[in-house]
Design an enzyme around this catalytic site. Structure first.
Site, PDB file in Angstrom:
ATOM      1  N   HIS A 159       0.448  -1.149  -0.048  1.00 35.98           N
ATOM      2  CA  HIS A 159      -0.290   0.060  -0.337  1.00 35.98           C
ATOM      3  C   HIS A 159       0.651   1.503  -0.100  1.00 35.98           C
ATOM      4  CE1 HIS A 159      -2.881  -2.467   1.132  1.00 35.98           C
ATOM      5  NE2 HIS A 159      -2.769  -3.104   2.176  1.00 35.98           N
ATOM      6  N   SER A 286      14.876  20.423 -17.171  1.00 35.27           N
ATOM      7  CA  SER A 286      13.561  21.275 -16.975  1.00 35.27           C
ATOM      8  C   SER A 286      13.712  22.360 -17.925  1.00 35.27           C
ATOM      9  CB  SER A 286      13.264  21.610 -16.098  1.00 35.27           C
ATOM     10  OG  SER A 286      12.057  22.943 -16.294  1.00 35.27           O
ATOM     11  N   LYS A 292      16.312  21.476 -11.754  1.00 39.99           N
ATOM     12  CA  LYS A 292      15.965  19.896 -11.942  1.00 39.99           C
ATOM     13  C   LYS A 292      15.981  18.868 -12.318  1.00 39.99           C
ATOM     14  CE  LYS A 292      11.035  18.954 -11.076  1.00 39.99           C
ATOM     15  NZ  LYS A 292      10.271  19.284 -11.928  1.00 39.99           N
ATOM     16  N   GLU A 299       9.977   7.791 -16.999  1.00 47.52           N
ATOM     17  CA  GLU A 299       8.443   8.267 -17.171  1.00 47.52           C
ATOM     18  C   GLU A 299       7.837   7.710 -18.785  1.00 47.52           C
ATOM     19  OE1 GLU A 299       8.144  12.305 -16.476  1.00 47.52           O
ATOM     20  OE2 GLU A 299       8.956  12.072 -14.432  1.00 47.52           O
TER      21      GLU A 299
END
Ligand code: ARG
Length: 469
Positions: A159, A286, A292, A299
């Site tokens: 979980h 970024s 970043k 992804e």
């Protein structure tokens, strides 16, 4: 696009298809990828036609040489594919016709329906081999980081809540298990592809004295003893797309595994977790925020799995309502299969590259695994050893955890007197021996568990399979 009268099937037509129809129905823009298989099948087929006296020696030699020339052109990328000729099969036949008049015999006892089924089976056999190799290299990369971090322990999660401590090696070997199932799934597809449909014709075979077994042997559709393997029903053979669906399914499951692995690493890579550092080579920045460093490779791996799953969906939907046998809908089977193959190939490479450059932040992992709550279950087991029934033990430790929470005391710091009020077995204080990771890991020593002993066995097993084969 120029409309020539269709040389292959134009006989019964007075008019050529419209430009729009040609543009709509052509498949050579994607099935050109089958060209080398198509030539190989052509060569095997004419060899058989020669042996069965359907072609003379002279005719056979002439067509065979012309096919070799075409094979060479294909290799050098010199073939100009003409969409007006629909597909790769008719393009190649046209090319052959330009090289030898005997090309007119090539399509004897053959249809594009059994031809395309044969080409695709050859494709599947090769594609599975390529993917299996890539799955294997990815597994090797994962095994390498598992072996490089033998002492790193992290919390395992259920979980997405901290559950119990595990060696990172055990977690990484879970990925290896998943990929190994993909390997086996691809092997099954490869085995099932290994039957020659050639000779099924358009639907009902041929009246000519062909030799299907000979072509099967020639093309490598054989069992381990070299016996030919051929399909058993001409109608099934030209309309069966199970391999397409099975291949797409094998790709989907593998892509989903890759996606889940990626998701783990994305989480580990957050500042909040900080378990891993990703290589610059597989991350991007970024355009606005200078600080970043985003896990884009992972992804995209997650995103690509959706696309690969979509390909499988297209295939099963395409096939589900089709009457036997061949219907032109089936031409749309190839883009989905090729895309799944291409995308999964690159996904496996990217996962491997990302894994190879990934480093564990040992301090952060050690910090996370310090949490004594991770050993609450070990405490319940301790009570069981001291003759407390498990359900009671579970309740006792639950009460202790609640006490720890309300008094803001770490579970392993609760005073013995207080603990003894919950249960007498907690009186002497030896219960605190469970709060020791070394003990916790050593005690999980049965097969399949994350302890030192089974992990060492698993690591050497995988080393044998992956590095010594
Ligand atoms: N390009 C076709 C395909 O890929 C080849 C089979 C054509 N057969 C036919 N009966 N039109 O499905």
């Amino acid at each position: 696009m120029s409309i020539g009268k269709q040389v292959t099937w134009g006989g019964r037509f007075n008019e050529s298809p419209s430009d729009l129809m040609l543009r709509f129905s052509e498949s050579v823009s994607f099935d050109f990828r089958l060209a080398s298989y198509d030539v190989k099948v052509g060569k095997a087929h004419i060899k058989m036609l020669h042996q069965t006296n359907l072609m003379s020696t002279e005719e056979h030699e002439s067509v065979d040489q012309a096919l070799d020339k075409i094979a060479d052109k294909i290799k050098k990328n010199e073939v100009h594919w003409n969409p007006a000729l629909e597909d790769v099969h008719m393009n190649l036949e046209q090319l052959l016709t330009e090289l030898t008049p005997h090309a007119a015999k090539l399509h004897t006892a053959r249809s594009r329906n059994d031809l395309v089924a044969t080409d695709m089976r050859l494709f599947f056999k090769e594609a599975c081999d390529i993917l299996i190799q890539k799955v294997k290299s990815t597994m090797q990369a994962i095994l390498k980081i598992a072996r490089a971090n033998p002492e790193v322990i992290i919390p395992g999660y259920t979980h997405l809540q901290r559950a119990q401590p595990v060696y990172i090696g055990h977690h990484l070997l879970a990925y290896i298990e998943m990929l190994h199932r993909d390997w086996n799934r691809l092997l099954t597809v490869k085995d099932n592809a290994n039957f020659s449909p050639l000779g099924s014709g358009a639907i009902a075979g041929s009246t000519l004295p062909i030799n299907r077994e000979m072509v099967a042997v020639e093309l490598g559709f054989t069992d381990e003893s070299g016996n030919p393997q051929i399909t058993s029903n001409s109608m099934d053979a030209v309309s069966d797309r199970d391999l397409f669906m099975d291949f797409a399914n094998a790709c989907t499951t593998c892509a989903i595994h890759i996606s889940r692995i990626s998701e783990d690493i994305i989480i580990w890579n957050t500042t909040e977790f900080g378990f891993v550092k990703l290589p610059d080579a597989f991350t991007t920045g970024s355009s606005l925020m200078p600080q970043k460093k985003n896990p884009d490779s992972l992804e995209l791996l997650r995103g690509k799995s959706a696309r690969i799953q979509g390909n499988q969906q297209s295939l099963i939907t395409m096939v589900k309502g089709l009457p036997l046998t061949y219907n032109r809908d089936l031409q749309e089977d190839k883009p989905a299969v090729f895309d799944s193959f291409d995308q999964l190939s690159i996904c496996l490479e990217v996962l491997k590259g990302t894994m190879e450059g990934m480093e564990f932040n040992k301090e952060k992992c050690a910090d996370a695994v310090k949490d004594p709550l991770l050993l609450a279950t070990d405490l319940a087991d301790y009570l069981v050893v001291h003759k407390v029934p498990f359900r009671d033990a579970h309740h006792i430790v639950g009460t202790l955890v609640s006490m720890a929470e309300s008094t803001d005391t770490p579970l392993d710091q609760i005073n013995n007197e207080e603990a003894a009020k919950i249960h007498p077995a907690l009186k002497e204080g030896t219960w605190k021996c469970v709060f020791n990771l070394e003990r916790a890991m050593k005690m999980r020593d049965k097969p399949g568990m994350p302890g030192n002993k089974p992990l060492a066995l698993q690591l050497s097993k995988w080393d044998q399979i992956l590095n010594n084969q």
